[in-house]
Write a protein that holds these residues in place. Structure first.
Motif, mmCIF file in Angstrom:
data_model
loop_
_atom_site.group_PDB
_atom_site.id
_atom_site.type_symbol
_atom_site.label_atom_id
_atom_site.label_comp_id
_atom_site.label_asym_id
_atom_site.label_seq_id
_atom_site.Cartn_x
_atom_site.Cartn_y
_atom_site.Cartn_z
ATOM 1 N N ASP A 54 -1.895 -13.212 15.297
ATOM 2 C CA ASP A 54 -2.841 -13.887 14.426
ATOM 3 C C ASP A 54 -3.351 -12.842 13.436
ATOM 4 O O ASP A 54 -3.352 -11.649 13.743
ATOM 5 C CB ASP A 54 -3.988 -14.433 15.300
ATOM 6 N N GLU A 55 -3.795 -13.265 12.253
ATOM 7 C CA GLU A 55 -4.346 -12.300 11.293
ATOM 8 C C GLU A 55 -5.771 -11.907 11.670
ATOM 9 O O GLU A 55 -6.112 -10.741 11.730
ATOM 10 C CB GLU A 55 -4.308 -12.875 9.873
ATOM 11 N N SER A 56 -6.614 -12.901 11.943
ATOM 12 C CA SER A 56 -8.023 -12.591 12.211
ATOM 13 C C SER A 56 -8.234 -12.328 13.694
ATOM 14 O O SER A 56 -8.286 -13.241 14.500
ATOM 15 C CB SER A 56 -8.921 -13.733 11.733
ATOM 16 N N LEU A 57 -8.276 -11.036 14.033
ATOM 17 C CA LEU A 57 -8.439 -10.597 15.418
ATOM 18 C C LEU A 57 -9.601 -9.618 15.491
ATOM 19 O O LEU A 57 -9.840 -8.873 14.546
ATOM 20 C CB LEU A 57 -7.175 -9.849 15.890
ATOM 21 N N PRO A 58 -10.293 -9.570 16.630
ATOM 22 C CA PRO A 58 -11.305 -8.531 16.795
ATOM 23 C C PRO A 58 -10.638 -7.161 16.959
ATOM 24 O O PRO A 58 -9.530 -7.073 17.472
ATOM 25 C CB PRO A 58 -12.038 -8.939 18.083
ATOM 26 N N GLY A 59 -11.284 -6.125 16.477
ATOM 27 C CA GLY A 59 -10.794 -4.757 16.688
ATOM 28 C C GLY A 59 -9.825 -4.281 15.632
ATOM 29 O O GLY A 59 -10.018 -3.237 15.030
ATOM 30 N N MET A 60 -8.780 -5.021 15.418
ATOM 31 C CA MET A 60 -7.740 -4.636 14.460
ATOM 32 C C MET A 60 -7.076 -5.925 14.007
ATOM 33 O O MET A 60 -6.637 -6.712 14.833
ATOM 34 C CB MET A 60 -6.722 -3.741 15.186
ATOM 35 N N CYS A 61 -7.026 -6.152 12.702
ATOM 36 C CA CYS A 61 -6.449 -7.421 12.243
ATOM 37 C C CYS A 61 -4.926 -7.415 12.379
ATOM 38 O O CYS A 61 -4.308 -6.378 12.609
ATOM 39 C CB CYS A 61 -6.877 -7.722 10.810
ATOM 40 N N GLY A 62 -4.336 -8.579 12.241
ATOM 41 C CA GLY A 62 -2.902 -8.729 12.449
ATOM 42 C C GLY A 62 -2.052 -7.873 11.533
ATOM 43 O O GLY A 62 -1.043 -7.308 11.960
ATOM 44 N N THR A 63 -2.455 -7.745 10.258
ATOM 45 C CA THR A 63 -1.653 -6.926 9.344
ATOM 46 C C THR A 63 -1.744 -5.452 9.711
ATOM 47 O O THR A 63 -0.756 -4.723 9.593
ATOM 48 C CB THR A 63 -2.056 -7.153 7.875
ATOM 49 N N GLU A 64 -2.902 -4.998 10.191
ATOM 50 C CA GLU A 64 -3.020 -3.603 10.655
ATOM 51 C C GLU A 64 -2.143 -3.396 11.889
ATOM 52 O O GLU A 64 -1.457 -2.380 12.003
ATOM 53 C CB GLU A 64 -4.468 -3.274 11.023
ATOM 54 N N LEU A 65 -2.177 -4.351 12.793
ATOM 55 C CA LEU A 65 -1.336 -4.280 13.995
ATOM 56 C C LEU A 65 0.132 -4.226 13.585
ATOM 57 O O LEU A 65 0.908 -3.420 14.108
ATOM 58 C CB LEU A 65 -1.605 -5.479 14.906
ATOM 59 N N ALA A 66 0.519 -5.058 12.624
ATOM 60 C CA ALA A 66 1.906 -5.081 12.151
ATOM 61 C C ALA A 66 2.322 -3.710 11.621
ATOM 62 O O ALA A 66 3.422 -3.236 11.898
ATOM 63 C CB ALA A 66 2.073 -6.151 11.070
#
Length: 118
Positions: A54-66
């Motif tokens: 998902d894009e909107s996540l707590p801690g680190m957004c989806g694009t950062e995770l990607a």
């Protein structure tokens, strides 16, 4: 039939996470995480072929995770799921809009998972 494609599903909404995991488990091995940082830890521990986030996540957004996933394992597939239209998803292989079309998601996981293995 070789090993099943391994999927990491990162979604902070518990109901959505469970529902999507159940649907994906019909075809793939699925591990889940409830936020971006847990997703990154799960990625490092489980080495999935494909990350669905998902894009909107707590801690680190989806694009950062990607970005982190691609930095660690460039061959891993990343599918970003977002309710927003203006997401900069340059590091993601596929972007799906919410509500999720499960058949499209499953097809994308399958093709990215195959690609990740070759």
């Amino acid at each position: 039939m070789g090993e099943r494609i391994k999927v990491l599903l990162v979604e902070d909404d518990g109901d959505s996470r469970e529902l999507l995991a159940e649907l994906l488990e019909m075809d793939f091995d699925v591990v889940t995480a409830s936020d971006g940082l847990a997703g990154l830890r799960a990625f490092e521990n489980d080495h999935p072929d494909v990350v669905v986030t998902d894009e909107s996540l707590p801690g680190m957004c989806g694009t950062e995770l990607a970005q982190e996933v691609k930095h660690r394992q460039p061959k891993a597939g990343v599918i970003l799921v977002s309710g927003y239209t203006n997401v900069d998803a340059g590091c993601c292989d596929v972007v799906l809009r919410k509500p999720i079309d499960v058949e499209r998601l499953s097809a994308a996981v399958g093709s990215l998972g195959e690609a990740a293995r070759h």
